[in-house]
Design a protein around this motif. Structure first.
Motif, PDB file in Angstrom:
ATOM      1  N   ALA A  42     -83.005 -75.510  27.332  1.00  0.00           N
ATOM      2  CA  ALA A  42     -82.022 -74.600  27.722  1.00  0.00           C
ATOM      3  C   ALA A  42     -81.211 -75.236  28.575  1.00  0.00           C
ATOM      4  N   ALA A  43     -81.501 -76.313  29.614  1.00  0.00           N
ATOM      5  CA  ALA A  43     -80.509 -76.719  30.786  1.00  0.00           C
ATOM      6  C   ALA A  43     -79.552 -77.679  29.742  1.00  0.00           C
ATOM      7  N   ASP A  44     -80.122 -78.201  28.566  1.00  0.00           N
ATOM      8  CA  ASP A  44     -79.291 -79.283  27.822  1.00  0.00           C
ATOM      9  C   ASP A  44     -77.913 -78.206  27.318  1.00  0.00           C
ATOM     10  N   ILE A  45     -78.615 -77.271  26.756  1.00  0.00           N
ATOM     11  CA  ILE A  45     -77.655 -76.297  26.187  1.00  0.00           C
ATOM     12  C   ILE A  45     -76.684 -75.478  27.143  1.00  0.00           C
ATOM     13  N   LEU A  46     -77.380 -74.927  28.259  1.00  0.00           N
ATOM     14  CA  LEU A  46     -75.994 -74.293  29.170  1.00  0.00           C
ATOM     15  C   LEU A  46     -75.254 -74.886  29.725  1.00  0.00           C
ATOM     16  N   LEU A  47     -75.682 -76.346  30.150  1.00  0.00           N
ATOM     17  CA  LEU A  47     -74.708 -77.037  30.837  1.00  0.00           C
ATOM     18  C   LEU A  47     -73.275 -77.057  30.179  1.00  0.00           C
ATOM     19  N   TYR A  48     -73.127 -77.191  29.004  1.00  0.00           N
ATOM     20  CA  TYR A  48     -71.982 -77.445  28.224  1.00  0.00           C
ATOM     21  C   TYR A  48     -71.332 -76.187  27.801  1.00  0.00           C
ATOM     22  N   LYS A  49     -71.700 -74.965  28.372  1.00  0.00           N
ATOM     23  CA  LYS A  49     -70.961 -73.666  27.969  1.00  0.00           C
ATOM     24  C   LYS A  49     -71.100 -73.340  26.474  1.00  0.00           C
ATOM     25  N   ARG A  66     -81.687 -68.131  25.301  1.00  0.00           N
ATOM     26  CA  ARG A  66     -80.836 -66.939  25.581  1.00  0.00           C
ATOM     27  C   ARG A  66     -81.373 -66.119  26.654  1.00  0.00           C
ATOM     28  N   ASN A  67     -82.937 -66.053  26.397  1.00  0.00           N
ATOM     29  CA  ASN A  67     -83.402 -65.056  27.242  1.00  0.00           C
ATOM     30  C   ASN A  67     -83.456 -65.588  28.973  1.00  0.00           C
ATOM     31  N   ILE A  68     -83.469 -67.060  28.838  1.00  0.00           N
ATOM     32  CA  ILE A  68     -83.317 -67.438  30.359  1.00  0.00           C
ATOM     33  C   ILE A  68     -81.895 -67.404  30.784  1.00  0.00           C
ATOM     34  N   ALA A  69     -80.921 -67.527  30.098  1.00  0.00           N
ATOM     35  CA  ALA A  69     -79.470 -67.332  30.374  1.00  0.00           C
ATOM     36  C   ALA A  69     -79.387 -65.961  30.789  1.00  0.00           C
ATOM     37  N   ASN A  70     -79.882 -64.875  30.080  1.00  0.00           N
ATOM     38  CA  ASN A  70     -79.712 -63.556  30.419  1.00  0.00           C
ATOM     39  C   ASN A  70     -80.303 -63.328  31.692  1.00  0.00           C
ATOM     40  N   ARG A  71     -81.547 -63.780  31.737  1.00  0.00           N
ATOM     41  CA  ARG A  71     -82.136 -63.361  33.140  1.00  0.00           C
ATOM     42  C   ARG A  71     -81.508 -63.933  34.384  1.00  0.00           C
TER      43      ARG A  71
END
Ligand code: AQP
Length: 337
Positions: free
Chosen positions: A135-142, A160-165
């Motif tokens: 999740a970190a890999d993906i979310l770091l780069y928007k 997606r769930n972590i980002a939404n939370r």
């Protein structure tokens, strides 16, 4: 290109890259790279979730970068880098872990499958936390889109769930990424040639069911010849066994052919012929990759320069996201920062 949607994806340098990795992920990356702003990563920290030989891990990481490029990733258009070169991946993973309930991770089938293979006492908590690092890999780069094979769908949903939370609890911070699975037709789940009930996997106990992209060509043909089919004599497209269906799917993924073409080429033909036809197509895809791979690995300085450039570009975006996250959470900026 800067306004293009952002793509992030990666592979572990944990073994031999195989036909499943190529058809499920690498080839879709290559075919669509002109549409997106791409980050393609060698996720070496993920590989540490199971024991690794250090020399082999280093060699496999270089091999993977060379295979990305040999398969058609353009290192000028796409940012190519090694996960451990960008420390923000580990930092964000820790923070996201603090927003991820244990129950969500306990439901991950890949963890359940992989931990079943070794005793609980020996299963690392890294294996348990693997999807948080992803999740970190993906979310770091928007990231907007994540092209992966079907086996990663559940991890993507978790991201997606972590980002939404996180967004819900501390404020809008992360872009919510979309999976991009099987959109290029067949190939999203290539099964083992020997155990067609399980996916082709780097960590399989035997490599007889796996076509490695760097297998000698005569070995590729021999592995297809030994592929499991069934006790029938010819292809029955109405109700193929799992082994036959897998060979047909591989063919479809390699050629992009329609169901009608599949029918006219294969209905009723013998299994020997089926295996040879699929092997021919696989070899036609693999041979040029092997040739380009040999050229690239003869020039390690160029590969190093590509990775340095990639890490610099990735760090810039990752640092921006991290500072937004730190600000949201009340983590003080470092003095002078
Ligand atoms: N059999 C497969 N069919 C289609 N796609 C596949 N992928 C993996 N296996 C298949 C896709 O390849 C990408 C890279 O995967 P990875 O290196 O992160 O590891 P993985 O998904 O766990 O693949 P392996 O080969 O099974 O590796 P090990 O054994 O090390 O865990 C992903 O996009 C994946 O979906």
């Amino acid at each position: 290109m800067t306004d293009s949607p952002i793509v992030f994806s990666g592979m572990q340098p944990s073994g031999d890259l195989h036909l499943g990795n190529l058809l499920g992920a690498l080839r879709p990356w290559v075919l669509e790279q002109h549409l997106f702003h791409n980050y393609f990563c060698v996720v070496d920290l993920h590989a540490l979730t199971v024991p690794q030989d250090p020399l082999l891990l280093a060699a496999k990481s270089r091999e993977l970068v060379a295979l990305y490029i040999a398969a058609g990733i353009d290192p000028v258009r796409s940012t190519l880098f090694v996960q451990s070169h960008v420390h923000e991946h580990s930092e964000l993973a820790w923070i996201l872990g603090c927003f991820t309930p244990m129950g969500w991770l306990e439901r991950m089938t890949q963890y359940k499958d992989k931990s079943r293979k070794s005793e609980r006492e020996r299963t690392s908590s890294g294996l348990f936390n693997y999807p948080v690092l992803m999740a970190a890999d993906i979310l770091l780069y928007k990231t907007n889109f994540v092209p992966v094979g079907e086996d990663q769908r559940q991890h993507l949903e978790l991201t997606r769930n972590i980002a939404n939370r996180f967004n819900g609890l501390v404020g809008e911070t992360f872009v919510i990424p979309e999976p991009r699975i099987g959109h290029m037709g067949a190939g999203a789940k290539v099964m083992s040639l020997q155990e067609p009930g399980t996916k082709m996997s780097k960590s399989a106990e035997s490599d007889a069911g796996l076509i490695a992209l760097l297998d000698p060509i005569d070995q590729v043909r021999a592995k297809f010849r030994r592929a499991k089919t069934d006790s029938g004599t010819g292809v029955d497209l109405e109700s193929p066994s799992a082994g036959v269906a897998n060979l047909l799917e591989i063919y479809r993924a390699l050629t992009g052919c329609t169901s009608d073409t599949l029918r006219s080429e294969f209905d009723g033909i013998g299994y020997g012929q089926l295996k040879d036809k699929v092997a021919d197509r696989a070899i036609a895809a693999i041979e040029p990759i092997q040739a380009r791979y040999r050229e690239l690995t003869a020039d390690p300085a160029t590969l190093d320069a590509i990775l340095r450039r990639g890490a610099d570009a990735a760090r810039e975006v990752a640092a921006e996201t991290m500072s937004a996250v730190q600000g949201r959470l009340g983590l003080l900026p470092a003095a002078g920062g």
